[in-house]
Design a protein around this motif. Structure first.
Motif, PDB file in Angstrom:
ATOM      1  N   THR A   1      47.223  22.146  21.319  1.00  0.00           N
ATOM      2  CA  THR A   1      47.249  21.884  19.878  1.00  0.00           C
ATOM      3  C   THR A   1      48.632  22.136  19.287  1.00  0.00           C
ATOM      4  OG1 THR A   1      44.902  22.472  19.661  1.00  0.00           O
ATOM      5  CG2 THR A   1      46.226  22.530  17.658  1.00  0.00           C
TER       6      THR A   1
ATOM      7  N   PHE B   1      39.257  19.495  13.685  1.00  0.00           N
ATOM      8  CA  PHE B   1      38.421  20.556  14.242  1.00  0.00           C
ATOM      9  C   PHE B   1      37.241  20.896  13.337  1.00  0.00           C
ATOM     10  CE2 PHE B   1      42.169  22.399  16.892  1.00  0.00           C
ATOM     11  CZ  PHE B   1      42.010  21.360  17.780  1.00  0.00           C
TER      12      PHE B   1
ATOM     13  N   VAL C   1      37.940  18.571  22.014  1.00  0.00           N
ATOM     14  CA  VAL C   1      36.792  18.623  21.109  1.00  0.00           C
ATOM     15  C   VAL C   1      35.504  18.792  21.911  1.00  0.00           C
ATOM     16  CG1 VAL C   1      35.389  17.283  19.483  1.00  0.00           C
ATOM     17  CG2 VAL C   1      37.871  17.353  19.215  1.00  0.00           C
TER      18      VAL C   1
ATOM     19  N   GLY D   1      35.555  22.211  23.452  1.00  0.00           N
ATOM     20  CA  GLY D   1      35.482  23.196  22.371  1.00  0.00           C
ATOM     21  C   GLY D   1      34.074  23.348  21.843  1.00  0.00           C
TER      22      GLY D   1
ATOM     23  N   TYR E   1      42.585  14.334  20.931  1.00  0.00           N
ATOM     24  CA  TYR E   1      41.935  15.641  21.084  1.00  0.00           C
ATOM     25  C   TYR E   1      40.585  15.552  21.801  1.00  0.00           C
ATOM     26  CZ  TYR E   1      45.198  17.992  17.872  1.00  0.00           C
ATOM     27  OH  TYR E   1      46.313  18.532  17.290  1.00  0.00           O
TER      28      TYR E   1
ATOM     29  N   THR F   1      45.134  19.157  11.605  1.00  0.00           N
ATOM     30  CA  THR F   1      44.275  19.309  12.784  1.00  0.00           C
ATOM     31  C   THR F   1      43.092  20.218  12.491  1.00  0.00           C
ATOM     32  OG1 THR F   1      46.112  18.964  14.326  1.00  0.00           O
ATOM     33  CG2 THR F   1      44.188  20.131  15.176  1.00  0.00           C
ATOM     34  N   LEU F   2      43.363  21.341  11.813  1.00  0.00           N
ATOM     35  CA  LEU F   2      42.310  22.322  11.553  1.00  0.00           C
ATOM     36  C   LEU F   2      41.248  21.788  10.605  1.00  0.00           C
ATOM     37  CD1 LEU F   2      44.432  25.597  11.209  1.00  0.00           C
ATOM     38  CD2 LEU F   2      42.963  24.946  13.116  1.00  0.00           C
TER      39      LEU F   2
ATOM     40  N   PHE G   1      43.534  25.513  24.999  1.00  0.00           N
ATOM     41  CA  PHE G   1      43.171  24.747  23.804  1.00  0.00           C
ATOM     42  C   PHE G   1      44.275  24.841  22.742  1.00  0.00           C
ATOM     43  CE2 PHE G   1      41.196  24.753  19.587  1.00  0.00           C
ATOM     44  CZ  PHE G   1      40.287  23.711  19.621  1.00  0.00           C
ATOM     45  N   TRP G   2      44.717  26.066  22.443  1.00  0.00           N
ATOM     46  CA  TRP G   2      45.737  26.246  21.405  1.00  0.00           C
ATOM     47  C   TRP G   2      47.117  25.822  21.898  1.00  0.00           C
ATOM     48  CZ3 TRP G   2      43.863  26.171  16.942  1.00  0.00           C
ATOM     49  CH2 TRP G   2      42.689  26.861  16.604  1.00  0.00           C
TER      50      TRP G   2
ATOM     51  N   LEU H   1      34.519  26.323  14.097  1.00  0.00           N
ATOM     52  CA  LEU H   1      35.962  26.546  14.034  1.00  0.00           C
ATOM     53  C   LEU H   1      36.268  28.001  13.702  1.00  0.00           C
ATOM     54  CD1 LEU H   1      38.910  25.680  13.977  1.00  0.00           C
ATOM     55  CD2 LEU H   1      38.581  24.891  11.623  1.00  0.00           C
TER      56      LEU H   1
ATOM     57  N   PHE I   1      33.586  20.780  14.644  1.00  0.00           N
ATOM     58  CA  PHE I   1      33.084  22.115  14.982  1.00  0.00           C
ATOM     59  C   PHE I   1      32.347  22.747  13.805  1.00  0.00           C
ATOM     60  CE2 PHE I   1      37.070  22.527  17.856  1.00  0.00           C
ATOM     61  CZ  PHE I   1      36.452  21.782  18.838  1.00  0.00           C
TER      62      PHE I   1
END
Length: 401
Positions: A320, A277, A340, A343, A336, A272-273, A316-317, A285, A281
């Motif tokens: 996730t 993301f 997104v 975010g 997401y 995911t990161l 958000f977290w 991020l 981002f």
């Protein structure tokens, strides 16, 4: 180019529509084979266009347009983003529209529209210090419950907006549960199950089992990462090992083997990161991670501009982490979508109000480097991945693309 060809999950939505044509709308609702909120609102489009595929896609497109208008208004008039911070957020938002979710007749667009609208209502409620939108907020969250079962991964995060106002949170929760129950009532009363689009085959096998065995095979290096076995291979596995060693639902897959679930959590969180993301981002991020660490560590009172940002990022977290606990062979970006979109807006708000960070870096520098980074990062996707532009390029010059 594919106006008459269903793509992906559209097949399941069309199957539910066919069942409605045979059995009637309420009968299919009682059987628990449709997405209540989505079908109640999109069914008239399917009838109007005399084509369910086109009708569902028009409804999804309408949801996308409303979402973009909400995001624009929220960024400009609520968060009051200005200058490069505002235009950057718009650029990155539009960039996300390359994904097929926005052109498919499925319920993802509508679900994420509801999530975004709920955040707008929460923001208005917090800033204006009144409860005028509380009933409407409860209705919207109730509609979320009636749209997808994944709502039960989203809903826990709303508690972070009501940590200091339990009374209001209770009112919202009761309203949401009443609306959600009403939407699922026909199925609950008739079949004792929640109503949802059923993508499982009619032989007793389930997608949860398919994902679980696929993930086992991935860890055993029998299949590549982010791939799945076939239904025939799943049946062979069950014939050899028995179905008692597998969960039947996605909820069961979380608690079935905690060691397996924890390993899966960290793998999916890493995916995911860096694959979701960071792709959308970029350096944002790291801004989000820095603020998340700051808001948990700092004992100082956050200013008004950052208090709501704190609640949002806890939301958000929460989503996730809960999603990463579900055993899936590959997380899809469409799950997401609203997070997104929001975010993007909130990390630009953090950049605009960069005083919370002790680093002596000009936010404009981060902003400029980030756009260049994301431009390079997206180039491969734009020209090689499965999106609207790449489809056209392949059609025009198949030997090149």
């Amino acid at each position: 180019m594919r106006l008459q060809i269903p793509y992906g999950d559209e097949q399941s939505f069309l199957k539910a529509f066919s069942n409605i044509q045979v059995n009637g709308f309420f009968s299919e609702w009682m059987n628990g084979g449709l997405s209540p909120s989505f079908y109640i609102l999109s069914y008239p489009f399917a009838i109007l266009f005399e084509n369910p595929l086109i009708g569902f896609r028009v409804f999804s497109l309408s949801s996308t347009i409303i979402t973009l208008l909400l995001l624009y208004n929220f960024a400009k008039h609520k968060l009051k983003l200005e200058g490069v911070f505002f235009y950057s957020s718009i650029i990155l938002t539009i960039n996300f529209l390359a994904y097929r979710i926005f052109w498919q007749g499925i319920n993802d667009d509508f679900l994420h529209l509801l999530v975004i609208y709920s955040i707008v209502l929460l923001y208005d409620s917090c800033k204006k210090k009144n409860n005028k939108n509380i009933l409407l907020l409860g209705v919207i969250i109730g509609l979320i419950i009636g749209t997808r079962i994944s709502a039960f991964i989203i809903i826990p995060g709303y508690i972070f907006f009501f940590l200091k106002d339990f009374k209001t949170g209770f009112k919202v929760g009761i309203t949401a549960l009443i609306i959600g129950f009403c939407l699922h009532a026909p199925s609950l009363i008739s079949n004792k199950t929640l109503s949802s689009i059923n993508k499982d085959p009619e032989n007793g096998l389930t997608w949860a089992q398919l994902n679980y065995v696929s993930q086992i095979y991935i860890y055993e290096e029998k299949i590549p990462e982010h791939s799945r076995i076939s239904w025939e291979e799943l049946q062979d596995y069950i014939d050899k090992n028995g179905s008692e060693h597998l969960p039947k639902t996605f909820i069961e897959s979380v608690t079935f083997n905690w060691g397996f679930s924890i390993r899966e959590f960290f793998n999916e969180l890493w995916f995911t990161l860096h694959s979701i993301f960071f792709r959308f981002f970029g350096l944002g991020l790291f801004v989000i991670l820095a603020f998340s660490f700051y808001m948990l560590k700092s004992r100082k009172a956050l200013n008004d501009n950052l208090k709501f940002s704190k609640s949002f990022f806890l939301f958000f977290w929460s989503y996730t982490f809960l999603l990463c606990f579900v055993v899936l062979t590959s997380l899809e970006i469409r799950w997401y979508t609203s997070f997104v979109f929001l975010g993007i807006l909130f990390f630009h708000k953090l950049l605009e109000d960069f005083k919370w960070n002790t680093l002596k870096i000009k936010p404009e520098l981060i902003f400029n480097i980030n756009l260049l980074l994301l431009l390079l990062y997206q180039a491969k996707f734009i020209f090689t991945d499965s999106n609207l532009l790449s489809d056209i390029l392949r059609k025009i010059a198949p030997n090149i693309f």
